[in-house]
Design a protein around this motif. Structure first.
Motif, short mmCIF file in Angstrom:
data_model
loop_
_atom_site.label_atom_id
_atom_site.label_comp_id
_atom_site.label_asym_id
_atom_site.label_seq_id
_atom_site.Cartn_x
_atom_site.Cartn_y
_atom_site.Cartn_z
N SER A 71 0.83 -1.20 0.00
CA SER A 71 0.00 0.00 0.00
C SER A 71 0.87 1.25 0.00
CB SER A 71 -0.91 0.02 1.23
OG SER A 71 -1.90 -0.96 1.16
N TRP A 75 -4.17 1.15 -2.27
CA TRP A 75 -4.18 0.04 -1.33
C TRP A 75 -3.56 -1.19 -1.98
CZ3 TRP A 75 -4.67 1.12 3.51
CH2 TRP A 75 -5.51 2.16 3.93
N THR A 102 -0.91 -4.32 3.75
CA THR A 102 -2.02 -3.40 3.52
C THR A 102 -1.82 -2.10 4.30
OG1 THR A 102 -3.59 -5.18 3.10
CG2 THR A 102 -4.52 -3.08 3.80
#
Length: 381
Positions: A71, A75, A102
């Motif tokens: 990310s 994302w 993430t």
């Protein structure tokens, strides 16, 4: 400097390979054997497929072991889909893609909004970006959540990621090929930091790290309005750059890890570059039809941050000015959170900071010519 001098010797071979020539090859078989032996192993750690990845994939000098998503600008789930689809359009679905982190190690969207309320607005916030502070020529990208479904404008990928976490893939590859793997990182360094914390041997087993990140003292070079919009970001905050600011703790961990060599491509040389409509069209015209679709979908007006990193790795003779510095990043929450820290030899605090070759300026016309040659390679005979 020893690092750049060594790279210059590699560059001569690299340029020959890109142009389809190899010295001392007496037969076609010898040429092919020599070229295969010269391939450099690379893992691309990125936050969105664009020209940088295509450059490395299309280079005859590089064996891309895999892509790892993280990310940053987007994302990680969206980046993973872009990497898969980009490789399909480049005709290289054989290259594996491993999904990465993430979220940053510590930083959050809410914390970033609190920081802005205390210390002022950030120009770019990547996956957390909802609007520009003031009008720009670049459109504000759509805002998504970290788990929102992904649909790409240039088609959704038919292939799937490996199922192996990016940090584990990185660790496995440097153990499989000790001293041979270059990591080209062009997003926040969360995956690399996780790999280093999981395996303290990780950095020392890699051949080198080349990353786009950090900012030292950029100056506006180009005159047009679009370029000025981005160059002025550094007027009052010359030490702030997005890839680092998104995950400063990861950047600090990676900067202190025992890499054999580090090349830093900061924001500084990017202010002399721009992804103009004219350049995009020039590249699309020489590329394969599938890759041309991707190239024409790229936003214009932005500096060529990541492309400089790929270009410098492929041909170090593009570097016009560089400096050897010890580099780290500020992790204390305050007005300088995420800022670049640097010292010349003997002045560093000695807390594990590693020396790095910091690229300050590059030959932009030659870099653009290199990218054009690489895109032309996508038109397979």
């Amino acid at each position: 400097m020893p690092r750049i001098d060594r790279l210059f010797s590699v560059a001569a071979l690299t340029v020959g390979l890109l142009l389809g020539t190899t010295a001392h090859a007496e037969t076609g078989h010898a040429t092919a054997t020599h070229a295969a032996a010269a391939k450099r192993k690379v893992i691309i750690d990125d936050d969105g497929f664009a020209l940088m990845q295509a450059m490395l994939v299309e280079s005859g000098d590089v064996d891309v072991l895999g892509l790892t998503s993280v990310s940053g600008d987007l994302w990680a789930n969206r980046v993973t889909a872009m990497d898969l689809r980009g490789l399909e359009l480049a005709g290289r679905s054989d290259i594996p893609v491993s999904a990465g982190a993430t979220f940053p190690l510590v930083n959050t969207e809410a914390q970033t909004e609190r920081w802005e309320a205390l210390y002022g607005k950030l120009t770019w916030k990547g996956a957390w970006m909802k609007n520009w502070v003031e009008p720009t020529q670049q459109a504000t990208p759509p805002y998504y959540g970290p788990n929102d479904p992904v649909t790409l404008a240039w088609g959704d990928p038919a292939h799937k990621p490996t199922g192996e976490l990016a940090a584990n893939f990185l660790i496995r590859m440097v153990h499989k090929y000790p001293g041979e793997v270059t990591i080209v990182a062009c997003g926040p360094m969360t995956n690399l930091a996780l790999a280093q914390r999981l395996d303290p041997q990780f950095a020392s087993l890699a051949k080198e790290l080349v990353y786009m990140g950090g900012s030292f003292n950029p100056r506006q070079v180009l005159d047009n309005r679009s370029a000025a919009d981005f160059a002025r970001e550094f007027t009052n905050s010359p030490r702030r750059e997005f890839n680092i600011r998104f995950d400063p703790e990861a950047a600090s961990i990676v900067s202190r890890a025992p890499w054999r060599h580090i090349t830093v491509v900061p924001a500084d040389p990017s202010t002399a570059t721009q992804q103009t409509p004219e350049l995009i069209e020039r590249l699309a015209k020489v590329a394969s039809p599938d890759l041309a679709r991707l190239i024409r979908s790229l936003p214009t007006g932005f500096p060529m941050w990541d492309e400089i990193a790929a270009a410098v790795f492929l041909d170090p003779t593009l570097v016009k000015q560089h400096e050897r510095l010890y580099v780290d990043y500020e992790t204390q929450f305050g007005p300088s959170y995420g800022d670049t820290l640097s010292w010349r030899e003997h002045y560093q605090p000695g807390l594990g900071e590693q020396p790095a070759d910091v690229i300050e300026t590059v030959d932009v016309p030659r870099m653009e010519a290199l990218i054009e040659r690489l895109m032309a390679r996508s038109r397979k005979p």
